[in-house]
Enzyme design. Sequence first.
Site, PDB file in Angstrom:
ATOM      1  N   ASP A   1     -33.833 -18.318 -71.437  1.00  0.00           N
ATOM      2  CA  ASP A   1     -33.507 -18.581 -70.043  1.00  0.00           C
ATOM      3  C   ASP A   1     -34.389 -17.588 -69.318  1.00  0.00           C
ATOM      4  O   ASP A   1     -34.087 -16.385 -69.281  1.00  0.00           O
ATOM      5  CB  ASP A   1     -32.032 -18.292 -69.751  1.00  0.00           C
ATOM      6  CG  ASP A   1     -31.703 -18.604 -68.291  1.00  0.00           C
ATOM      7  OD1 ASP A   1     -32.544 -18.308 -67.424  1.00  0.00           O
ATOM      8  OD2 ASP A   1     -30.624 -19.146 -68.028  1.00  0.00           O
ATOM      9  N   HIS A   2     -35.509 -18.052 -68.782  1.00  0.00           N
ATOM     10  CA  HIS A   2     -36.523 -17.073 -68.350  1.00  0.00           C
ATOM     11  C   HIS A   2     -36.034 -16.187 -67.208  1.00  0.00           C
ATOM     12  O   HIS A   2     -36.606 -15.134 -66.964  1.00  0.00           O
ATOM     13  CB  HIS A   2     -37.857 -17.759 -68.032  1.00  0.00           C
ATOM     14  CG  HIS A   2     -37.915 -18.432 -66.691  1.00  0.00           C
ATOM     15  ND1 HIS A   2     -37.381 -19.666 -66.457  1.00  0.00           N
ATOM     16  CD2 HIS A   2     -38.438 -18.030 -65.522  1.00  0.00           C
ATOM     17  CE1 HIS A   2     -37.593 -19.995 -65.194  1.00  0.00           C
ATOM     18  NE2 HIS A   2     -38.228 -19.023 -64.594  1.00  0.00           N
TER      19      HIS A   2
ATOM     20  N   HIS B   1     -29.929 -20.872 -65.294  1.00  0.00           N
ATOM     21  CA  HIS B   1     -30.281 -19.702 -64.470  1.00  0.00           C
ATOM     22  C   HIS B   1     -29.117 -19.260 -63.581  1.00  0.00           C
ATOM     23  O   HIS B   1     -28.776 -18.090 -63.501  1.00  0.00           O
ATOM     24  CB  HIS B   1     -31.483 -20.009 -63.576  1.00  0.00           C
ATOM     25  CG  HIS B   1     -32.661 -20.600 -64.310  1.00  0.00           C
ATOM     26  ND1 HIS B   1     -32.971 -20.248 -65.595  1.00  0.00           N
ATOM     27  CD2 HIS B   1     -33.602 -21.498 -63.931  1.00  0.00           C
ATOM     28  CE1 HIS B   1     -34.056 -20.922 -65.978  1.00  0.00           C
ATOM     29  NE2 HIS B   1     -34.445 -21.687 -64.987  1.00  0.00           N
TER      30      HIS B   1
HETATM   31  C1  BG6 Z   1     -37.307 -23.844 -64.410  1.00  0.00           C
HETATM   32  C2  BG6 Z   1     -36.964 -25.183 -63.830  1.00  0.00           C
HETATM   33  O1  BG6 Z   1     -36.404 -23.507 -65.433  1.00  0.00           O
HETATM   34  O2  BG6 Z   1     -37.232 -22.856 -63.392  1.00  0.00           O
HETATM   35  C3  BG6 Z   1     -37.874 -25.505 -62.662  1.00  0.00           C
HETATM   36  O3  BG6 Z   1     -37.086 -26.186 -64.816  1.00  0.00           O
HETATM   37  C4  BG6 Z   1     -37.854 -24.390 -61.647  1.00  0.00           C
HETATM   38  O4  BG6 Z   1     -37.483 -26.727 -62.050  1.00  0.00           O
HETATM   39  C5  BG6 Z   1     -38.127 -23.053 -62.319  1.00  0.00           C
HETATM   40  O5  BG6 Z   1     -38.846 -24.663 -60.667  1.00  0.00           O
HETATM   41  C6  BG6 Z   1     -37.945 -21.913 -61.352  1.00  0.00           C
HETATM   42  O6  BG6 Z   1     -38.401 -20.733 -61.954  1.00  0.00           O
HETATM   43  P1  BG6 Z   1     -38.940 -19.534 -61.076  1.00  0.00           P
HETATM   44  O7  BG6 Z   1     -39.223 -18.457 -62.067  1.00  0.00           O
HETATM   45  O8  BG6 Z   1     -40.163 -20.026 -60.356  1.00  0.00           O
HETATM   46  O9  BG6 Z   1     -37.851 -19.174 -60.124  1.00  0.00           O
END
Ligand code: BG6
Length: 507
Positions: free
Chosen positions: A200-201, A263
């Site tokens: 979950d980045h 997230h």
């Molecule tokens: C991803 C989603 O996990 O997270 C995308 O699949 C989203 O739809 C993205 O745009 C958002 O990541 P960040 O790091 O740009 O907030």
Amino acid sequence: MAATTDPVQAQQNPLLEGLALRRTPDPCALVIFGASGDLTHKKLMPALYALMLRRLLPPRFAIIGVARTEGGDDAFREDMKQAVQKHARDEFRQDVWDELAASMHYVATDFADETGETKLADLLTRLDAERELGGNRVYYLAVPPVAFPTIVDELGKRRTSAGWTRLIVEKPFGHDLESARALNAMLWKHFDEKEIFRIDHYLGKETVQNMLALRFANGIFEPIWNRQFIDHVQITVAESIGIEGRAGYYESAGAIRDIFQNHLLQLLALTAMEPPIDFTAESVRNEKVKVLKSIHTPGPRSVVRGQYGRGFIEGLEVSAYRDEQGVAPDSMTETYVAAKLYVDNWRWADTPFYVRMGKRLARRETTIAIQFKRAPHPPFEETSAEGLHPNVLLVHVQPDEGVSLAIGAKVPGFGMTIRTVHMDFLYGGAFRTGMPEAYERLVLDTMLGDGTLFTRADEVEEQWLLVDTIIAAWQRDRPAFPNYAGGTWGPPSADDLLRRDGRSWRR
Ligand code: BG6
């Protein structure tokens, strides 16, 4: 290459700030399945370059790109070089690149193809001998979920007892509870839970980890971090971008599976969790999962969904979701969700967590706002405190990363007029180092075998359980989509959600 980061060197070099005393990972091979995909170009390769630049990769190392696209090592290196030049956060340095490129190899294979798998296995055996990698492997599944079973089965069948093996699994992790359970069962056939690193980045983001530092490294917040002092919490994950050509995935995911299930719920869990007994993967995740289990299933009136129509963002016209390429003209996929959630435990009973997330909103902003209760009896005349709002601790996850505390202060002058001002901590001002990208941290942690910032199986399943019940309730009605214009803050019903409670969203 230096095996450890020298603390003295770290003090002198801003690139190394904050990196002192981390272990260097064991020698290993990193195998990226899906090496010709977007994730590898935009995130993984730039992350590996950043790690190489900071000398955080193991002294003996290999990267093996695996994908269907025909080609050899040289073409792969050239493609990745361009990706790094385009997407890395650091300046491009030829010497650093050369060192990284020397570790890179490519295997063209269809994942279902035995010959390809044998080619990969032979290459790994050769690299083990040449570079003394000790059989240590990180396998990165940066491929669509349909490809998981074949790859995982092959890897499982070919496992040897040499070295350690770790498996990084990208999201989406399943589509609902049932598929997530099936996926877990499939992974456990060949891998131990400790060997599985579910991405979950958001957990790799500095500011998200700072939530733990803020709460548990400071004595002043914890005593007031509860229902007695906090009126409510607002968590916003707003994006101004649309679906960026990902209709194939997004049409069946929607905002609830794309952001809420992972997230958003992780941000909530970190905000609401109890202090862990230590900062190990098990302790931190034990506390998070307790929060996820305590979230009360919201009733239908407590969840709002939306879908964007045409609009304007920063002066440019943007099309409606239903007009995006690959989207059905009568699509009922939601691009926005807002909800009022309760965490049913002693700390949080009756304290609402208002959450919202959406695409094509007015601007990109991820924040966690802790809204404290009003001062019980301000001894000022009502008019002098008109510009005063209750205290808010605002964690800016992105952009403009930092933390700010809204407090009441006296306006200079001869009367007693009070207004809200902000005490700000901005990462850019406080630290010399740039913000690492989430994937740098996550790839490094996997090589180090540290699962703290990855989602454990029980967390994923709890997250799906909640999402499944919300989606099941949605089957009963059909909202009139689109219900918000691109470039706004979502549908009016999201404002009503808070207005009913005498509150409003932060703007
Ligand atoms: C991803 C989603 O996990 O997270 C995308 O699949 C989203 O739809 C993205 O745009 C958002 O990541 P960040 O790091 O740009 O907030």
